[in-house]
Design an enzyme around this catalytic site. Structure first.
Site, PDB file in Angstrom:
ATOM      1  N   HIS A 187      -4.679   0.054   1.416  1.00  0.00           N
ATOM      2  CA  HIS A 187      -4.065   0.163   0.087  1.00  0.00           C
ATOM      3  C   HIS A 187      -2.609  -0.322   0.116  1.00  0.00           C
ATOM      4  CE1 HIS A 187      -7.750   2.242  -0.997  1.00  0.00           C
ATOM      5  NE2 HIS A 187      -7.569   3.002   0.069  1.00  0.00           N
ATOM      6  N   GLU A 191      -2.414   8.176  -0.552  1.00  0.00           N
ATOM      7  CA  GLU A 191      -3.000   7.663   0.677  1.00  0.00           C
ATOM      8  C   GLU A 191      -2.211   6.496   1.262  1.00  0.00           C
ATOM      9  OE1 GLU A 191      -7.083   5.569   2.404  1.00  0.00           O
ATOM     10  OE2 GLU A 191      -6.949   6.104   0.282  1.00  0.00           O
ATOM     11  N   HIS A 198      -7.050   4.712   7.175  1.00  0.00           N
ATOM     12  CA  HIS A 198      -7.261   5.287   5.846  1.00  0.00           C
ATOM     13  C   HIS A 198      -7.228   6.810   5.902  1.00  0.00           C
ATOM     14  CE1 HIS A 198      -8.540   1.730   3.398  1.00  0.00           C
ATOM     15  NE2 HIS A 198      -8.685   1.224   4.609  1.00  0.00           N
ATOM     16  N   GLU A 254     -10.977   7.143   9.017  1.00  0.00           N
ATOM     17  CA  GLU A 254     -10.663   8.011   7.873  1.00  0.00           C
ATOM     18  C   GLU A 254     -10.104   9.315   8.430  1.00  0.00           C
ATOM     19  OE1 GLU A 254     -10.756   7.424   4.711  1.00  0.00           O
ATOM     20  OE2 GLU A 254     -12.259   5.878   4.279  1.00  0.00           O
TER      21      GLU A 254
END
Length: 264
Positions: free
Chosen positions: A9, A23, A78, A144
């Site tokens: 992102h 995030e 992430h 993650e």
């Protein structure tokens, strides 16, 4: 070894949000720490990042850049989100790959090392058809690191020491998977420097020096070239013993100040 490190992102895309976090910010913080640990502690590691600040970058731009650079490994960082109750760590390789593939073996090693340090439940090693796993020509993995909308996981994310441990776990896994040589194994009389922040803007480094002085720590600013960019480092101690450097590091981080150890 050429590592393409991708903080997910950024810019106009905040990623998941929850408990006061975005995030994109956590991804970048962890990724920058991974780069610092690897470049300062291992020989023959070249790290290129998809972004080093809060900028917008498309998935195509990221994978095209990694492919053109001919990276050896692609690591995408992430933070997860689901329903507020889900928690823990999981990572992914592409769904087309077998469990005996080189990518799977690399992921197995990294997964094990991350789980040693991240204080999260193990949600397992998974596969998916994510763009960064499908469109890369090198081995690729996506991690993650907890759930941003889970109160317990978010309480960990708030801690600088936790984010550093997550980064350390990834770095340890990369080093083990690719047989990187520690700098201390090649350099006699190593000097362990405590770096209390690394900044693109000198004025930010100067503010950190002022903050450290208020906490009772002497420090100074030095410059360093990292991946072709000039960074202003704030050094808050140098020790011949790594144990003493770790003690200083923990002292500084207990004050809420980001730091890492560099080896000369």
């Amino acid at each position: 070894m050429k590592l393409y490190l991708d903080p997910g992102h950024g810019g106009s895309d905040p990623g998941a949000q929850g408990n006061g976090f975005r995030e994109k910010d956590l991804n970048l913080d962890i990724a920058l720490k991974i780069r610092s640990i690897l470049e300062n502690n291992y020989e023959n590691i070249d790290v290129r990042m998809s972004r080093t600040s809060d900028v917008t970058k498309s998935l195509d731009q990221r994978t095209n850049e990694a492919n053109s650079w001919e990276a050896d490994f692609y690591l995408s960082i992430h933070i997860n989100s689901f329903n507020g109750s889900a928690q823990g760590y999981e990572d992914y390789i592409h769904s087309s790959l077998s469990n005996n593939s080189a990518t799977s073996r690399y992921r197995d090693i990294i997964h094990t090392e991350v789980m040693k340090l991240n204080q999260l439940d193990d949600r397992g090693k998974k596969k998916a058809d994510f763009h960064v796993l499908r469109e890369t020509t090198m081995d690729a993995m996506l991690s993650e690191n907890g759930f941003i909308d889970n109160a317990q996981n978010a309480a960990l994310m708030k801690q600088e020491s936790w984010r550093r441990n997550v980064a350390q776990g990834h770095a340890n896994g990369i080093a083990k998977a690719f047989n990187l040589t520690p700098k201390e194994a090649t350099d006699r009389g190593a000097l362990y420097k405590v770096i209390a922040g690394s900044f693109k803007q000198r004025e930010n480094a100067e503010k950190r020096v002022t903050d450290l002085d208020a906490q009772g720590y002497d420090s100074f600013i030095s410059t360093s070239e990292v991946s072709g960019e000039t960074w202003y480092r704030v050094q808050a101690g140098a020790f011949s013993s790594r144990e003493n450097a770790e003690t200083r590091l923990q002292e500084i981080e207990s004050k809420g100040i980001d730091a890492f150890i560099a080896i000369d």
